[in-house]
Scaffold this motif. Structure first.
Motif, PDB file in Angstrom:
ATOM      1  N   LYS A  39      -4.545   8.670  -2.734  1.00 13.93           N
ATOM      2  CA  LYS A  39      -3.484   8.259  -1.814  1.00 13.93           C
ATOM      3  C   LYS A  39      -2.193   7.876  -2.541  1.00 13.93           C
ATOM      4  O   LYS A  39      -1.268   7.350  -1.916  1.00 13.93           O
ATOM      5  N   SER A  40      -2.122   8.130  -3.847  1.00 11.09           N
ATOM      6  CA  SER A  40      -1.009   7.618  -4.656  1.00 11.09           C
ATOM      7  C   SER A  40       0.360   8.090  -4.179  1.00 11.09           C
ATOM      8  O   SER A  40       1.327   7.321  -4.148  1.00 11.09           O
ATOM      9  N   GLU A  41       0.456   9.354  -3.788  1.00 10.96           N
ATOM     10  CA  GLU A  41       1.758   9.868  -3.325  1.00 10.96           C
ATOM     11  C   GLU A  41       2.196   9.137  -2.064  1.00 10.96           C
ATOM     12  O   GLU A  41       3.357   8.726  -1.935  1.00 10.96           O
ATOM     13  N   TRP A  42       1.267   8.975  -1.127  1.00 11.92           N
ATOM     14  CA  TRP A  42       1.553   8.244   0.116  1.00 11.92           C
ATOM     15  C   TRP A  42       1.922   6.796  -0.184  1.00 11.92           C
ATOM     16  O   TRP A  42       2.865   6.247   0.405  1.00 11.92           O
ATOM     17  N   ILE A  43       1.205   6.170  -1.116  1.00 10.72           N
ATOM     18  CA  ILE A  43       1.463   4.767  -1.465  1.00 10.72           C
ATOM     19  C   ILE A  43       2.865   4.604  -2.024  1.00 10.72           C
ATOM     20  O   ILE A  43       3.630   3.739  -1.596  1.00 10.72           O
ATOM     21  N   HIS A  44       3.224   5.442  -3.007  1.00 14.97           N
ATOM     22  CA  HIS A  44       4.547   5.326  -3.630  1.00 14.97           C
ATOM     23  C   HIS A  44       5.659   5.507  -2.601  1.00 14.97           C
ATOM     24  O   HIS A  44       6.665   4.784  -2.626  1.00 14.97           O
ATOM     25  N   LEU A  45       5.490   6.473  -1.700  1.00 17.03           N
ATOM     26  CA  LEU A  45       6.498   6.729  -0.670  1.00 17.03           C
ATOM     27  C   LEU A  45       6.707   5.496   0.202  1.00 17.03           C
ATOM     28  O   LEU A  45       7.850   5.080   0.451  1.00 17.03           O
ATOM     29  N   HIS A  46       5.605   4.895   0.656  1.00 22.41           N
ATOM     30  CA  HIS A  46       5.712   3.755   1.565  1.00 22.41           C
ATOM     31  C   HIS A  46       6.087   2.466   0.845  1.00 22.41           C
ATOM     32  O   HIS A  46       6.737   1.593   1.433  1.00 22.41           O
TER      33      HIS A  46
ATOM     34  N   ILE B 192      -1.186   1.759 -10.070  1.00 23.28           N
ATOM     35  CA  ILE B 192      -0.500   1.162  -8.926  1.00 23.28           C
ATOM     36  C   ILE B 192      -1.008  -0.270  -8.774  1.00 23.28           C
ATOM     37  O   ILE B 192      -2.158  -0.475  -8.381  1.00 23.28           O
ATOM     38  N   PRO B 193      -0.197  -1.275  -9.109  1.00 24.60           N
ATOM     39  CA  PRO B 193      -0.655  -2.657  -8.966  1.00 24.60           C
ATOM     40  C   PRO B 193      -1.023  -2.946  -7.510  1.00 24.60           C
ATOM     41  O   PRO B 193      -0.301  -2.559  -6.597  1.00 24.60           O
ATOM     42  N   TYR B 194      -2.159  -3.588  -7.303  1.00 21.78           N
ATOM     43  CA  TYR B 194      -2.591  -3.873  -5.946  1.00 21.78           C
ATOM     44  C   TYR B 194      -3.450  -5.125  -5.913  1.00 21.78           C
ATOM     45  O   TYR B 194      -3.974  -5.574  -6.934  1.00 21.78           O
TER      46      TYR B 194
ATOM     47  N   THR C 228     -15.559   0.844   5.037  1.00 18.25           N
ATOM     48  CA  THR C 228     -14.671   1.825   4.408  1.00 18.25           C
ATOM     49  C   THR C 228     -13.583   1.138   3.597  1.00 18.25           C
ATOM     50  O   THR C 228     -13.333  -0.062   3.747  1.00 18.25           O
ATOM     51  N   ILE C 229     -12.923   1.924   2.758  1.00 18.58           N
ATOM     52  CA  ILE C 229     -11.788   1.429   1.975  1.00 18.58           C
ATOM     53  C   ILE C 229     -10.504   1.761   2.729  1.00 18.58           C
ATOM     54  O   ILE C 229     -10.359   2.846   3.272  1.00 18.58           O
ATOM     55  N   SER C 230      -9.596   0.813   2.769  1.00 18.45           N
ATOM     56  CA  SER C 230      -8.312   1.059   3.433  1.00 18.45           C
ATOM     57  C   SER C 230      -7.182   0.493   2.589  1.00 18.45           C
ATOM     58  O   SER C 230      -7.391  -0.391   1.748  1.00 18.45           O
ATOM     59  N   ILE C 231      -5.993   0.998   2.828  1.00 13.26           N
ATOM     60  CA  ILE C 231      -4.802   0.564   2.090  1.00 13.26           C
ATOM     61  C   ILE C 231      -3.742   0.103   3.072  1.00 13.26           C
ATOM     62  O   ILE C 231      -3.495   0.751   4.092  1.00 13.26           O
ATOM     63  N   ARG C 232      -3.118  -1.011   2.761  1.00 13.07           N
ATOM     64  CA  ARG C 232      -2.034  -1.535   3.589  1.00 13.07           C
ATOM     65  C   ARG C 232      -0.849  -1.855   2.693  1.00 13.07           C
ATOM     66  O   ARG C 232      -1.008  -2.497   1.656  1.00 13.07           O
ATOM     67  N   ILE C 233       0.328  -1.380   3.094  1.00 10.02           N
ATOM     68  CA  ILE C 233       1.550  -1.680   2.364  1.00 10.02           C
ATOM     69  C   ILE C 233       2.235  -2.848   3.074  1.00 10.02           C
ATOM     70  O   ILE C 233       2.639  -2.716   4.229  1.00 10.02           O
ATOM     71  N   LEU C 234       2.372  -3.976   2.412  1.00 10.05           N
ATOM     72  CA  LEU C 234       2.981  -5.147   3.018  1.00 10.05           C
ATOM     73  C   LEU C 234       4.485  -4.947   3.150  1.00 10.05           C
ATOM     74  O   LEU C 234       5.084  -4.108   2.466  1.00 10.05           O
ATOM     75  N   PRO C 235       5.137  -5.708   4.042  1.00 11.79           N
ATOM     76  CA  PRO C 235       6.589  -5.561   4.223  1.00 11.79           C
ATOM     77  C   PRO C 235       7.378  -5.709   2.918  1.00 11.79           C
ATOM     78  O   PRO C 235       8.426  -5.094   2.746  1.00 11.79           O
ATOM     79  N   SER C 236       6.858  -6.508   1.979  1.00 15.02           N
ATOM     80  CA  SER C 236       7.544  -6.715   0.701  1.00 15.02           C
ATOM     81  C   SER C 236       7.367  -5.539  -0.248  1.00 15.02           C
ATOM     82  O   SER C 236       8.011  -5.474  -1.292  1.00 15.02           O
ATOM     83  N   GLY C 237       6.472  -4.597   0.093  1.00 21.58           N
ATOM     84  CA  GLY C 237       6.204  -3.461  -0.768  1.00 21.58           C
ATOM     85  C   GLY C 237       4.950  -3.635  -1.603  1.00 21.58           C
ATOM     86  O   GLY C 237       4.538  -2.716  -2.315  1.00 21.58           O
TER      87      GLY C 237
END
Length: 233
Positions: free
Chosen positions: A56-63, A14-16, A25-34
């Motif tokens: 968190k890959s399933e959640w990431i791909h969905l969002h 997952i490119p990030y 802690t580690i956190s993930i944010r999905i920007l409006p552009s995806g």
């Protein structure tokens, strides 16, 4: 807070973009552009970051997919004259004319939405200034929690806020939500007059007056998606 340089990891499943800072802690944010933004402590190993992302890959791909679609819709909306505008939980028609709102119809000059946002914001503010005082007074009587004053702004990061001096400020964009969801926000902010926190005691107080608060919260999330899709958020 100092932040390290951003590392873009193109070879990752997952490119990030990785941002290191003095966090715990580690956190993930999905920007409006995806795009995916990962924030991690300075000393977190790359392996720990990758394992967290994998979990968190399933959640990431969905969002990512949802945000990319919203981004495309928003971009398209900004380039065209709007046909409908979300308001009080409904999609109301837009007709060409001088900037105004009358009998459930928005009137706007025939220009791309991107050029009309500031004008439309003023229309929302006018409607909010007429709507919020009455509903706030109604719920203040019900809850016996009275604000020192209320005002309307155009914040996009929150629906409302209550200051330490018990002044409540609402975002004009809340007018896009259904009336029941608006009431839930009003009660939420009024309850902060008694509880300036989000403790269990606070939530019990909110649910005393809005028993289906969880449902209204979901409606607010739906409202946010509608605003984003319409290019208004």
């Amino acid at each position: 807070m100092p932040i390290s340089k951003q590392d873009i990891i193109p070879g990752s499943p997952i490119p990030y973009t990785l941002i290191r800072s003095r966090r715990k802690t580690i956190s993930i944010r999905i920007l409006p552009s995806g795009e995916v933004e990962v924030r991690a402590p300075m000393r977190a190993s790359r392996r720990a970051v990758e394992e967290f992302i994998y979990e968190k890959s399933e959640w990431i791909h969905l969002h990512v997919q949802r945000n990319q679609e919203l981004y495309r819709q928003k971009k398209k909306s900004l380039e065209t004259f709007p046909r409908q505008i979300p308001f009080l939980g409904a999609q109301l028609p837009v007709l060409e004319g001088e900037v105004s709102f009358s009998r459930g119809v928005f009137y706007l000059p025939r220009k791309p939405l991107g050029e009309l946002l500031s004008l439309l914001q003023e229309v929302y503010k006018e409607q909010a200034a007429a709507y919020f005082p009455g509903r706030t007074e109604y719920w203040a009587e019900k809850t016996e929690l009275y604000p020192e004053g209320i005002s309307v702004g155009s914040a996009k990061g929150s629906w409302g806020s209550c200051t330490g001096k018990n002044t409540i400020r609402f975002s004009c964009w809340l007018m896009a939500a259904p009336p029941e969801a608006i009431d839930a926000v009003i009660v939420h902010e009024l309850c902060h007059i008694k509880e300036h926190n989000h403790s269990k005691k606070f939530w019990r107080l909110v649910e005393t007056f809005i028993p289906d608060y969880s449902l209204q919260r979901q409606r607010l999330k739906d409202t946010l998606r509608n605003l984003e899709a319409a290019g208004l958020r």
